[in-house]
Design a protein around this motif. Structure first.
Motif, mmCIF file in Angstrom:
data_model
loop_
_atom_site.group_PDB
_atom_site.id
_atom_site.type_symbol
_atom_site.label_atom_id
_atom_site.label_comp_id
_atom_site.label_asym_id
_atom_site.label_seq_id
_atom_site.Cartn_x
_atom_site.Cartn_y
_atom_site.Cartn_z
ATOM 1 N N ILE A 125 16.570 2.607 7.332
ATOM 2 C CA ILE A 125 16.554 1.138 7.351
ATOM 3 C C ILE A 125 17.239 0.676 6.076
ATOM 4 N N SER A 126 18.090 -0.337 6.211
ATOM 5 C CA SER A 126 18.949 -0.690 5.070
ATOM 6 C C SER A 126 18.533 -1.926 4.295
ATOM 7 N N ASP A 127 17.675 -2.783 4.867
ATOM 8 C CA ASP A 127 17.311 -3.992 4.126
ATOM 9 C C ASP A 127 15.864 -4.384 4.361
ATOM 10 N N VAL A 128 15.397 -5.305 3.528
ATOM 11 C CA VAL A 128 13.993 -5.717 3.541
ATOM 12 C C VAL A 128 13.600 -6.367 4.861
ATOM 13 N N ALA A 129 14.465 -7.226 5.387
ATOM 14 C CA ALA A 129 14.135 -7.950 6.621
ATOM 15 C C ALA A 129 13.893 -6.983 7.782
ATOM 16 N N ASP A 130 14.775 -6.000 7.933
ATOM 17 C CA ASP A 130 14.616 -5.037 9.018
ATOM 18 C C ASP A 130 13.364 -4.175 8.807
ATOM 19 N N TYR A 131 13.084 -3.840 7.544
ATOM 20 C CA TYR A 131 11.908 -3.025 7.262
ATOM 21 C C TYR A 131 10.631 -3.787 7.591
ATOM 22 N N ARG A 132 10.566 -5.053 7.225
ATOM 23 C CA ARG A 132 9.389 -5.859 7.538
ATOM 24 C C ARG A 132 9.192 -5.965 9.052
ATOM 25 N N GLU A 133 10.294 -6.078 9.787
ATOM 26 C CA GLU A 133 10.196 -6.178 11.238
ATOM 27 C C GLU A 133 9.680 -4.857 11.839
ATOM 28 N N SER A 134 10.122 -3.737 11.272
ATOM 29 C CA SER A 134 9.645 -2.441 11.769
ATOM 30 C C SER A 134 8.155 -2.276 11.485
ATOM 31 N N VAL A 135 7.717 -2.775 10.327
ATOM 32 C CA VAL A 135 6.297 -2.719 9.988
ATOM 33 C C VAL A 135 5.498 -3.613 10.929
ATOM 34 N N ARG A 136 6.043 -4.783 11.244
ATOM 35 C CA ARG A 136 5.364 -5.703 12.168
ATOM 36 C C ARG A 136 5.133 -5.022 13.531
ATOM 37 N N LYS A 137 6.170 -4.367 14.039
ATOM 38 C CA LYS A 137 6.051 -3.701 15.331
ATOM 39 C C LYS A 137 5.008 -2.590 15.284
ATOM 40 N N SER A 138 5.020 -1.815 14.202
ATOM 41 C CA SER A 138 4.079 -0.706 14.070
ATOM 42 C C SER A 138 2.644 -1.217 13.982
ATOM 43 N N LEU A 139 2.416 -2.250 13.162
ATOM 44 C CA LEU A 139 1.067 -2.795 13.017
ATOM 45 C C LEU A 139 0.586 -3.446 14.306
ATOM 46 N N THR A 140 1.509 -4.097 15.020
ATOM 47 C CA THR A 140 1.154 -4.722 16.293
ATOM 48 C C THR A 140 0.705 -3.668 17.295
ATOM 49 N N GLN A 141 1.411 -2.538 17.332
ATOM 50 C CA GLN A 141 1.019 -1.450 18.218
ATOM 51 C C GLN A 141 -0.353 -0.917 17.843
ATOM 52 N N TRP A 152 14.850 -0.185 -2.594
ATOM 53 C CA TRP A 152 13.566 0.498 -2.382
ATOM 54 C C TRP A 152 13.413 0.885 -0.917
ATOM 55 N N VAL A 153 13.774 -0.032 -0.009
ATOM 56 C CA VAL A 153 13.669 0.232 1.420
ATOM 57 C C VAL A 153 14.518 1.436 1.814
ATOM 58 N N LYS A 154 15.765 1.472 1.339
ATOM 59 C CA LYS A 154 16.661 2.587 1.663
ATOM 60 C C LYS A 154 16.084 3.911 1.176
ATOM 61 N N ASP A 155 15.547 3.889 -0.031
ATOM 62 C CA ASP A 155 14.991 5.114 -0.604
ATOM 63 C C ASP A 155 13.733 5.555 0.157
ATOM 64 N N TYR A 156 12.867 4.604 0.474
ATOM 65 C CA TYR A 156 11.600 4.921 1.122
ATOM 66 C C TYR A 156 11.805 5.419 2.551
ATOM 67 N N THR A 157 12.790 4.869 3.238
ATOM 68 C CA THR A 157 13.021 5.229 4.644
ATOM 69 C C THR A 157 14.132 6.261 4.806
ATOM 70 N N ASN A 158 14.552 6.861 3.689
ATOM 71 C CA ASN A 158 15.645 7.842 3.740
ATOM 72 C C ASN A 158 16.882 7.274 4.438
ATOM 73 N N ASN A 159 17.176 6.008 4.091
ATOM 74 C CA ASN A 159 18.368 5.297 4.584
ATOM 75 C C ASN A 159 18.338 5.002 6.083
ATOM 76 N N SER A 206 0.824 -1.209 0.000
ATOM 77 C CA SER A 206 0.000 0.000 0.000
ATOM 78 C C SER A 206 0.859 1.261 0.000
ATOM 79 N N GLN A 207 2.110 1.132 0.404
ATOM 80 C CA GLN A 207 3.018 2.269 0.435
ATOM 81 C C GLN A 207 3.817 2.425 -0.860
#
Length: 412
Positions: free
Chosen positions: A227-243, A218-225, A112-113
């Protein structure tokens, strides 16, 4: 991410009918209408979160609805104890349902982003999830009708934005391909001129757009560097959605707590002043919604598909529900011996101010003393009610929650 304020008890609003809520000056007639919710830029929101949903007409039982709508309206001074008999609000049995965040939820959010990119393969066929740029013209009995055509329209296939059969008919088409879709407008379509009519849409696919591949770049560009990789970005999304799910579950728990107390209470009469304030709040909300579309109140009501008598009845009902809510709040405040000077109130007031980075004085100045009081005190009494209750936590999947929503077994 700032949590949306739960409720302003004085700003309750019975929304317009489903058809009315979807009406707008700029909506194309080929699209299905849908209920739209407005965002309030003020700190104290009158949006439809959990507790407000429990207070609204759609969430009340038939007996409670009848009681509130039939209660006499009285003018002049009164005692809260004479107007309402407070029902049991201690030792309620409540369930806090928390939706678990799945890998699918994470993927859906990330997609969606992402901005769809045009597909360059000339042999690519449109698929569900793709966004297609289409030109279309609709005809009934061989004649085009107003609002039924466009030279360029971005449609996400599977979104359910257009009438049944339209999007399915576009699936499989290629760029440059033209196809006639023989469809039928629903019998309950909001436009009486089109409802139940057979229609032929001639559709041409101008372009197919698709979500790009999720990559580290894509992750680096979207997060303004950050977050550097897909795995870390997915984990950050998981935490945000869980909250978010935790906050949503808490909001729904508050709504159910309020609903149970209101169901157990008895309304003997409604103060005229309370009803009038509720009606004024209702009309202010409708006017604000109309202004978003550049419409006057009367124009908005007309395009909503209801007449003035229906609007007046809905305004009166909204006033009654607002009055009932304020009475219930007052009874709970008295039962718990609370006031603006209570430590619990002052703590909640400061919490609300801190959440938005303003002083308590600024919070009151921007939103009005009554609105702030009702918001803060509602949260205080809800904390008390839940504190007295027996609360069971239950984890549910998104599929289970969807089933509950559809069957009406879920309160929220």
């Amino acid at each position: 991410m700032k949590r949306k304020i739960l409720i302003t008890a004085m700003c309750l609003m019975v929304t317009l009918s489903a058809a009315g809520c979807g009406a707008s000056g700029g909506k194309n007639t080929v699209q299905e209408t849908s209920q739209e919710t407005s965002s309030d830029t003020s700190v104290i929101s009158s949006g439809s979160d959990g507790a407000e949903a429990a207070l609204s007409a759609s969430s009340s039982s038939e007996s409670l609805t009848d009681q509130i709508l039939a209660a006499p309206v009285r003018d002049g001074d009164f005692k809260i104890a004479d107007a309402i008999t407070l029902g049991n609000y201690k030792k309620l049995n409540l369930t806090k349902e928390i939706q678990t965040v799945t890998d699918h939820d994470i993927t859906s959010y990330i997609e969606s982003q992402m901005t769809p990119e045009e597909v360059t393969d000339k042999n690519a066929a449109a698929a569900l999830g793709d966004t297609v740029d289409i030109a279309y013209e609709g005809k009934i009995d061989g004649k085009a009708f107003d609002g039924g055509s466009s030279d360029s329209y971005d449609l996400t296939l599977g979104s359910g934005s257009f009438i049944e059969g339209f999007e399915d008919g576009v699936v499989g088409m290629k760029k440059g391909e033209t196809k006639d879709l023989k469809l039928r407008f629903p019998d309950n379509y909001y436009s009486s001129d089109l409802a139940g009519k057979d229609v032929v849409f001639t559709v041409t696919v101008n372009a197919i757009k698709r979500i790009p591949e999720l990559t580290d770049d894509w992750v680096k560009d979207y997060t303004n560097n950050s977050i550097s990789d897909v795995a870390d970005y997915r984990e950050s999304v998981r935490k945000s959605l869980t909250q978010q799910e935790e906050e949503k579950a808490e909001s729904e728990l508050q709504g159910e707590a309020w609903n149970q107390v209101q169901q157990a209470s008895v309304y003997h009469f409604l103060p005229k002043e309370y009803v009038k304030n509720g009606e004024e709040s209702f009309e202010a909300n409708i006017k604000s919604e109309a202004e978003k579309y550049g419409l006057s109140l009367d124009e908005y009501i007309e395009q909503s598909g209801i007449d003035q008598d229906t609007y007046s009845k809905q305004k009166e009902q909204s006033g009654r529900y607002a009055a009932a809510s304020k009475l219930l709040l007052g009874a709970l405040v008295k039962a718990e011996k609370l006031s603006e000077n209570s430590p619990a109130y002052q703590k909640e007031l400061q919490k609300a101010a801190d959440l938005y980075g303003v002083s308590t004085d600024d919070l009151i100045s921007k939103n009005g003393k009554d609105n702030v009081y009702n918001y803060v005190m509602t949260n205080v009494v809800l904390d008390r009610i839940i504190g007295h209750a027996r609360v069971k936590e239950k984890k549910v999947s998104s599929a289970e929650k969807t089933d509950q929503d559809l069957t009406g077994d879920y309160n929220g």
